[in-house]
Motif scaffolding. Structure first.
Motif, PDB file in Angstrom:
ATOM      1  N   ASP A 104       0.840  -1.198   0.000  1.00  0.00           N
ATOM      2  CA  ASP A 104       0.000   0.000   0.000  1.00  0.00           C
ATOM      3  C   ASP A 104       0.875   1.247   0.000  1.00  0.00           C
ATOM      4  O   ASP A 104       1.963   1.262   0.592  1.00  0.00           O
ATOM      5  N   ARG A 105       0.373   2.296  -0.640  1.00  0.00           N
ATOM      6  CA  ARG A 105       1.164   3.527  -0.743  1.00  0.00           C
ATOM      7  C   ARG A 105       0.534   4.675   0.032  1.00  0.00           C
ATOM      8  O   ARG A 105      -0.694   4.826   0.065  1.00  0.00           O
ATOM      9  N   ILE A 106       1.392   5.459   0.661  1.00  0.00           N
ATOM     10  CA  ILE A 106       0.988   6.701   1.303  1.00  0.00           C
ATOM     11  C   ILE A 106       1.962   7.777   0.816  1.00  0.00           C
ATOM     12  O   ILE A 106       2.881   7.491   0.042  1.00  0.00           O
ATOM     13  N   THR A 107       1.768   8.997   1.275  1.00  0.00           N
ATOM     14  CA  THR A 107       2.627  10.095   0.847  1.00  0.00           C
ATOM     15  C   THR A 107       3.219  10.807   2.054  1.00  0.00           C
ATOM     16  O   THR A 107       2.530  11.026   3.050  1.00  0.00           O
ATOM     17  N   MET A 108       4.492  11.141   1.955  1.00  0.00           N
ATOM     18  CA  MET A 108       5.136  11.941   2.988  1.00  0.00           C
ATOM     19  C   MET A 108       5.607  13.264   2.388  1.00  0.00           C
ATOM     20  O   MET A 108       6.253  13.290   1.345  1.00  0.00           O
ATOM     21  N   ARG A 109       5.249  14.355   3.054  1.00  0.00           N
ATOM     22  CA  ARG A 109       5.790  15.663   2.678  1.00  0.00           C
ATOM     23  C   ARG A 109       6.808  16.089   3.729  1.00  0.00           C
ATOM     24  O   ARG A 109       6.709  15.768   4.897  1.00  0.00           O
ATOM     25  N   GLY A 110       7.788  16.856   3.287  1.00  0.00           N
ATOM     26  CA  GLY A 110       8.830  17.296   4.211  1.00  0.00           C
ATOM     27  C   GLY A 110      10.190  16.807   3.751  1.00  0.00           C
ATOM     28  O   GLY A 110      10.379  16.527   2.577  1.00  0.00           O
ATOM     29  N   PRO A 111      11.138  16.735   4.684  1.00  0.00           N
ATOM     30  CA  PRO A 111      10.995  16.799   6.142  1.00  0.00           C
ATOM     31  C   PRO A 111      10.875  18.239   6.668  1.00  0.00           C
ATOM     32  O   PRO A 111      11.164  19.197   5.960  1.00  0.00           O
ATOM     33  N   ILE A 112      10.427  18.321   7.939  1.00  0.00           N
ATOM     34  CA  ILE A 112      10.265  19.606   8.600  1.00  0.00           C
ATOM     35  C   ILE A 112      10.846  19.550  10.005  1.00  0.00           C
ATOM     36  O   ILE A 112      11.268  18.501  10.463  1.00  0.00           O
ATOM     37  N   MET A 113      10.876  20.702  10.680  1.00  0.00           N
ATOM     38  CA  MET A 113      11.298  20.859  12.075  1.00  0.00           C
ATOM     39  C   MET A 113      12.823  20.864  12.222  1.00  0.00           C
ATOM     40  O   MET A 113      13.561  20.442  11.338  1.00  0.00           O
ATOM     41  N   LYS A 114      13.262  21.369  13.398  1.00  0.00           N
ATOM     42  CA  LYS A 114      14.686  21.575  13.650  1.00  0.00           C
ATOM     43  C   LYS A 114      15.147  20.901  14.944  1.00  0.00           C
ATOM     44  O   LYS A 114      16.032  21.397  15.630  1.00  0.00           O
ATOM     45  N   PHE A 115      14.551  19.769  15.273  1.00  0.00           N
ATOM     46  CA  PHE A 115      14.932  19.033  16.482  1.00  0.00           C
ATOM     47  C   PHE A 115      16.142  18.166  16.150  1.00  0.00           C
ATOM     48  O   PHE A 115      16.095  16.939  16.172  1.00  0.00           O
ATOM     49  N   ILE A 116      17.256  18.820  15.828  1.00  0.00           N
ATOM     50  CA  ILE A 116      18.412  18.154  15.242  1.00  0.00           C
ATOM     51  C   ILE A 116      19.684  18.450  16.041  1.00  0.00           C
ATOM     52  O   ILE A 116      19.655  19.211  17.000  1.00  0.00           O
ATOM     53  N   LEU A 117      20.786  17.852  15.611  1.00  0.00           N
ATOM     54  CA  LEU A 117      22.031  17.966  16.363  1.00  0.00           C
ATOM     55  C   LEU A 117      22.838  19.224  16.059  1.00  0.00           C
ATOM     56  O   LEU A 117      23.765  19.543  16.806  1.00  0.00           O
ATOM     57  N   ASP A 118      22.523  19.928  15.002  1.00  0.00           N
ATOM     58  CA  ASP A 118      23.320  21.080  14.596  1.00  0.00           C
ATOM     59  C   ASP A 118      23.531  22.045  15.762  1.00  0.00           C
ATOM     60  O   ASP A 118      22.569  22.490  16.399  1.00  0.00           O
ATOM     61  N   GLY A 119      24.805  22.359  16.042  1.00  0.00           N
ATOM     62  CA  GLY A 119      25.129  23.311  17.090  1.00  0.00           C
ATOM     63  C   GLY A 119      25.081  22.758  18.497  1.00  0.00           C
ATOM     64  O   GLY A 119      25.246  23.510  19.466  1.00  0.00           O
ATOM     65  N   ALA A 120      24.895  21.444  18.646  1.00  0.00           N
ATOM     66  CA  ALA A 120      24.719  20.869  19.980  1.00  0.00           C
ATOM     67  C   ALA A 120      26.032  20.589  20.709  1.00  0.00           C
ATOM     68  O   ALA A 120      26.037  20.413  21.922  1.00  0.00           O
ATOM     69  N   GLY A 121      27.137  20.514  20.004  1.00  0.00           N
ATOM     70  CA  GLY A 121      28.395  20.200  20.667  1.00  0.00           C
ATOM     71  C   GLY A 121      28.599  18.701  20.820  1.00  0.00           C
ATOM     72  O   GLY A 121      27.915  17.885  20.189  1.00  0.00           O
ATOM     73  N   ASP A 122      29.518  18.313  21.697  1.00  0.00           N
ATOM     74  CA  ASP A 122      29.911  16.901  21.788  1.00  0.00           C
ATOM     75  C   ASP A 122      29.271  16.162  22.959  1.00  0.00           C
ATOM     76  O   ASP A 122      29.651  15.033  23.264  1.00  0.00           O
ATOM     77  N   GLU A 123      28.282  16.770  23.625  1.00  0.00           N
ATOM     78  CA  GLU A 123      27.572  16.082  24.694  1.00  0.00           C
ATOM     79  C   GLU A 123      26.094  16.458  24.649  1.00  0.00           C
ATOM     80  O   GLU A 123      25.739  17.637  24.672  1.00  0.00           O
ATOM     81  N   VAL A 124      25.236  15.440  24.582  1.00  0.00           N
ATOM     82  CA  VAL A 124      23.798  15.675  24.513  1.00  0.00           C
ATOM     83  C   VAL A 124      23.091  14.808  25.546  1.00  0.00           C
ATOM     84  O   VAL A 124      23.559  13.726  25.907  1.00  0.00           O
ATOM     85  N   VAL A 125      21.941  15.302  26.008  1.00  0.00           N
ATOM     86  CA  VAL A 125      21.089  14.550  26.928  1.00  0.00           C
ATOM     87  C   VAL A 125      19.696  14.498  26.317  1.00  0.00           C
ATOM     88  O   VAL A 125      19.100  15.536  26.019  1.00  0.00           O
ATOM     89  N   PHE A 126      19.178  13.285  26.126  1.00  0.00           N
ATOM     90  CA  PHE A 126      17.859  13.074  25.536  1.00  0.00           C
ATOM     91  C   PHE A 126      16.878  12.687  26.639  1.00  0.00           C
ATOM     92  O   PHE A 126      17.080  11.690  27.336  1.00  0.00           O
ATOM     93  N   LEU A 127      15.804  13.452  26.775  1.00  0.00           N
ATOM     94  CA  LEU A 127      14.809  13.241  27.819  1.00  0.00           C
ATOM     95  C   LEU A 127      13.476  12.945  27.146  1.00  0.00           C
ATOM     96  O   LEU A 127      12.883  13.821  26.507  1.00  0.00           O
ATOM     97  N   ALA A 128      12.994  11.713  27.278  1.00  0.00           N
ATOM     98  CA  ALA A 128      11.819  11.274  26.528  1.00  0.00           C
ATOM     99  C   ALA A 128      10.727  10.767  27.450  1.00  0.00           C
ATOM    100  O   ALA A 128      10.991  10.151  28.487  1.00  0.00           O
ATOM    101  N   GLN A 129       9.488  11.006  27.030  1.00  0.00           N
ATOM    102  CA  GLN A 129       8.321  10.446  27.701  1.00  0.00           C
ATOM    103  C   GLN A 129       7.567   9.587  26.697  1.00  0.00           C
ATOM    104  O   GLN A 129       7.218  10.043  25.603  1.00  0.00           O
TER     105      GLN A 129
END
Length: 215
Positions: A86-111
């Motif tokens: 089956d086929r669907i369609t995706m538009r994008g990508p969008i949003m800026k929840f990315i690593l650019d400018g984050a440096g060499d240490e990151v903390v991911f907090l998820a629910q």
């Protein structure tokens, strides 16, 4: 959104993760580019349109999303009814929840299913050999992608209790005062976690947020 590129996707596979999370994998019928942590806008014929974080990394062969189906919405029913081919369609990508400018240490907090963009980011850190130290704290009744994220993150901790999560959050903030902090989950979780980080001395500019959009 009319200027966003459109990519036809072919449904390939589905599996279940802990916490009642359903994972859907698609094959892109033409090449497209995205950055780890971004969203796509997915349209199913007869079901409507919803945004989802991409759980897959840029180098992956398939496009992967994850969600809970228990709302029983028209869209979720159409998603659950997909069959291979089956086929669907995706538009994008969008949003800026990315690593650019984050440096060499990151903390991911998820629910809950907010773990989705972190799977993408952790897979990208690993496959691209970025050398970024990553800490993951996941709060939920279940822990989707636990086996994989536990292996990929430098330090991964999984909680069912909000108080236990808060204890570890304090410890992590104390040990990583200069890290970039990413928060993904329901609006209340994001607001409370962001406030807690600020109380622990983490500045606003170190905090990036991703509210639930299509889960």
């Amino acid at each position: 959104m009319g200027l966003l590129s459109s990519t036809p996707l072919e449904f390939a596979d589905r599996w279940e993760e802990d916490g009642g999370v359903a994972v859907f994998a698609f094959t892109a019928t033409k090449p497209f580019r995205h950055i780890a942590g971004q969203h796509g806008i997915f349209t199913i014929k007869g079901g409507g349109t919803r945004p989802f974080s991409l759980a897959s990394a840029p180098g992956d062969e398939q496009v992967v999303i994850a969600t809970k189906l228990d709302s029983g919405s028209k869209y979720k029913k159409a998603l659950a009814a997909l069959r291979p081919g089956d086929r669907i369609t995706m538009r994008g990508p969008i949003m800026k929840f990315i690593l650019d400018g984050a440096g060499d240490e990151v903390v991911f907090l998820a629910q809950g299913v907010g773990i989705t963009p972190f799977r993408s980011l952790l897979r990208h850190i690993d496959t691209a050999g970025l050398g970024v130290r990553s800490t993951l704290l996941h709060l939920g009744d279940g822990h989707a992608f636990k086996a994989e994220t536990e292996q990929l993150a430098s330090d991964a901790r999984y909680h069912r209790d909000r108080e236990d999560f808060a204890v570890d959050l304090k410890q992590v903030a104390t040990n990583a005062p200069n890290a970039t902090y990413y928060i993904s989950g329901m609006p209340k979780f994001i607001a409370e976690t962001s406030a807690a980080l600020k109380d622990l001395g983490i500045s606003r500019k170190q905090i990036r947020k991703d509210n639930f959009r299509g889960y």
